[in-house]
Design an enzyme around this catalytic site. Structure first.
Site, mmCIF file in Angstrom:
data_model
loop_
_atom_site.group_PDB
_atom_site.id
_atom_site.type_symbol
_atom_site.label_atom_id
_atom_site.label_comp_id
_atom_site.label_asym_id
_atom_site.label_seq_id
_atom_site.Cartn_x
_atom_site.Cartn_y
_atom_site.Cartn_z
ATOM 1 N N HIS A 1 45.881 33.821 43.526
ATOM 2 C CA HIS A 1 44.909 33.432 44.551
ATOM 3 C C HIS A 1 44.546 31.947 44.472
ATOM 4 O O HIS A 1 43.462 31.545 44.885
ATOM 5 C CB HIS A 1 43.656 34.315 44.448
ATOM 6 C CG HIS A 1 43.936 35.758 44.788
ATOM 7 N ND1 HIS A 1 43.080 36.788 44.481
ATOM 8 C CD2 HIS A 1 45.000 36.333 45.418
ATOM 9 C CE1 HIS A 1 43.606 37.935 44.913
ATOM 10 N NE2 HIS A 1 44.770 37.689 45.459
ATOM 11 N N CYS B 1 47.324 18.338 56.757
ATOM 12 C CA CYS B 1 48.729 18.023 56.452
ATOM 13 C C CYS B 1 49.199 18.596 55.115
ATOM 14 O O CYS B 1 50.372 18.471 54.764
ATOM 15 C CB CYS B 1 48.956 16.513 56.481
ATOM 16 S SG CYS B 1 48.141 15.635 55.133
ATOM 17 N N CYS C 1 45.599 11.752 56.509
ATOM 18 C CA CYS C 1 45.389 12.092 57.922
ATOM 19 C C CYS C 1 43.922 12.283 58.293
ATOM 20 O O CYS C 1 43.611 12.615 59.430
ATOM 21 C CB CYS C 1 46.181 13.347 58.286
ATOM 22 S SG CYS C 1 45.445 14.858 57.638
ATOM 23 N N GLY D 1 40.077 43.969 34.079
ATOM 24 C CA GLY D 1 38.952 43.387 34.818
ATOM 25 C C GLY D 1 39.186 43.195 36.297
ATOM 26 O O GLY D 1 38.741 42.208 36.867
ATOM 27 N N THR D 2 39.871 44.147 36.902
ATOM 28 C CA THR D 2 40.042 44.047 38.356
ATOM 29 C C THR D 2 39.677 45.372 39.011
ATOM 30 O O THR D 2 39.947 46.441 38.452
ATOM 31 C CB THR D 2 41.477 43.611 38.745
ATOM 32 O OG1 THR D 2 41.586 43.650 40.171
ATOM 33 C CG2 THR D 2 42.559 44.480 38.129
ATOM 34 N N ALA E 1 36.589 43.637 28.441
ATOM 35 C CA ALA E 1 37.816 42.963 27.993
ATOM 36 C C ALA E 1 37.614 42.281 26.644
ATOM 37 O O ALA E 1 38.517 42.302 25.795
ATOM 38 C CB ALA E 1 38.235 41.921 29.040
HETATM 39 N N1 APR Z 1 35.655 43.406 31.205
HETATM 40 C C1 APR Z 1 36.548 43.999 32.027
HETATM 41 N N2 APR Z 1 36.269 44.287 33.321
HETATM 42 C C2 APR Z 1 35.049 43.962 33.788
HETATM 43 C C3 APR Z 1 34.069 43.335 32.991
HETATM 44 C C4 APR Z 1 34.412 43.054 31.637
HETATM 45 N N3 APR Z 1 33.556 42.465 30.799
HETATM 46 N N4 APR Z 1 32.960 43.134 33.753
HETATM 47 C C5 APR Z 1 33.247 43.604 34.977
HETATM 48 N N5 APR Z 1 34.501 44.114 35.008
HETATM 49 C C6 APR Z 1 35.216 44.715 36.132
HETATM 50 C C7 APR Z 1 34.361 45.358 37.181
HETATM 51 O O1 APR Z 1 34.040 46.690 36.818
HETATM 52 C C8 APR Z 1 35.268 45.314 38.402
HETATM 53 O O2 APR Z 1 36.074 46.467 38.487
HETATM 54 O O3 APR Z 1 35.892 43.679 36.795
HETATM 55 C C9 APR Z 1 36.165 44.094 38.123
HETATM 56 C C10 APR Z 1 35.911 42.920 39.023
HETATM 57 O O4 APR Z 1 36.232 43.290 40.313
HETATM 58 P P1 APR Z 1 36.148 42.262 41.527
HETATM 59 O O5 APR Z 1 34.857 41.518 41.487
HETATM 60 O O6 APR Z 1 36.494 43.054 42.735
HETATM 61 O O7 APR Z 1 37.272 41.201 41.201
HETATM 62 P P2 APR Z 1 38.825 41.243 41.430
HETATM 63 O O8 APR Z 1 39.389 42.600 41.247
HETATM 64 O O9 APR Z 1 39.371 40.122 40.612
HETATM 65 O O10 APR Z 1 38.928 40.848 42.951
HETATM 66 C C11 APR Z 1 40.193 40.571 43.472
HETATM 67 O O11 APR Z 1 39.368 39.806 45.534
HETATM 68 O O12 APR Z 1 37.476 38.903 46.137
HETATM 69 C C12 APR Z 1 38.817 38.656 46.107
HETATM 70 O O13 APR Z 1 40.170 36.778 45.802
HETATM 71 C C13 APR Z 1 39.121 37.478 45.215
HETATM 72 O O14 APR Z 1 40.571 37.350 43.333
HETATM 73 C C14 APR Z 1 39.573 38.137 43.928
HETATM 74 C C15 APR Z 1 40.147 39.454 44.433
#
Ligand code: APR
Length: 252
Positions: free
Chosen positions: A118, A129, A157, A194-195, A238
């Site tokens: 991202h 440009c 530009c 963490g996603t 994490a």
């Molecule tokens: N360790 C691991 N995971 C964690 C922690 C931690 N300490 N704290 C929070 N989380 C988890 C949450 O439970 C959640 O599931 O991290 C996740 C964060 O989720 P989002 O905020 O949705 O982030 P992400 O998945 O990176 O979002 C993806 O979406 O908003 C767009 O472009 C933006 O890159 C981002 C993408």
């Protein structure tokens, strides 16, 4: 013990993908994207600021928000989780680090290269440009919360410079995405950290890995749609789980 089992599989793996999201940087003090923002920014939904339409409508609002985030990232440090990823990489050379994060905390912890699906806060470019823009070397004064900051003008530009991130509705950088897809299809172990796994196409990487029979390991203190589909689901931060996995890598 599941951590030991997962670490053993990791230790024996030839090809590993570490795929990270905002939760990876949460313990460094960077709020996750979906967390409520503080101060004046709490009035804004990041999903409405992170779009080409928002920048076209109000460039100073969007640039000011990214400058606030950039200042925030410069103030914080990599956490134990970032450092554990770098150590895993040094144990298993064929490790590919892929992140959805726009900060540079993996790099500062020693990971290299890091594939930013991202984009990054560090590399803005001209909205007209495409010419890259280099920030002045001094650390930006932290904009007061909510301050609008007019974006710089392109030296070539004169169009406004835009943040070097991928906004909703935009394509991912082709090269980085190609590397990520191939790595997910070829890996033995896919670590998903963490996603929320809801933003596509990035979220499809774990699907590719699982479909090819890779061991999938999720690290997240909260539930996601992958809880029941991964090989190992560690419901913890994490900064706790990754050092424990790394600690087991050295052997029995
Ligand atoms: N360790 C691991 N995971 C964690 C922690 C931690 N300490 N704290 C929070 N989380 C988890 C949450 O439970 C959640 O599931 O991290 C996740 C964060 O989720 P989002 O905020 O949705 O982030 P992400 O998945 O990176 O979002 C993806 O979406 O908003 C767009 O472009 C933006 O890159 C981002 C993408």
């Amino acid at each position: 013990m599941p951590e030991r089992d997962a670490a053993e599989l990791l230790r024996d793996a030839k090809r590993v993908v570490v795929f990270t999201g905002a939760g990876m940087s949460a313990e460094s003090g960077v709020p996750t994207f979906r967390d409520a923002l503080t101060g004046l920014w709490a009035r804004f939904d990041p999903r409405t600021l992170a779009t080409p339409a928002a920048f076209a409508a109000d460039p100073a609002l969007v640039w000011g928000w990214y400058e606030w985030r950039r200042a925030e990232v410069q103030r914080v440090h990599p956490n134990a989780g970032h450092r554990a990823v770098a150590t895993i990489e040094s144990h298993i050379p064929d490790t590919v680090v892929i992140t959805q994060n726009v900060d540079d905390l993996h790099e500062r912890a020693g990971s290299s290269p890091v594939h930013h699906l991202h984009g990054t806060l560090a590399h803005p470019y001209c909205s007209g440009c495409g010419e890259p823009y280099t920030f002045p070397p001094e650390i930006p004064e932290e904009p007061e919360e909510g301050r609008r900051v007019a974006p710089p003008s392109c030296a070539e530009c004169a169009a406004p410079v835009r943040p070097g991130v991928v906004w909703f509705g935009e394509s991912l950088p082709e090269g980085q995405w190609g590397i990520a897809e191939r790595a997910a299809q070829d890996c033995d172990v896919f670590l998903c950290v963490g996603t929320s796994s809801v933003v596509y196409p990035a979220a499809s990487l774990i699907e590719h890995a699982a479909a090819r029979g890779a061991v999938t390991i999720q690290v997240n203190p909260n539930s996601t749609s992958w809880d029941d589909r991964v090989s190992f689901d560690f419901r913890a931060p994490a900064g706790v789980v990754l050092p424990a996995l790394r600690g087991c890598l050295a052997g029995p």
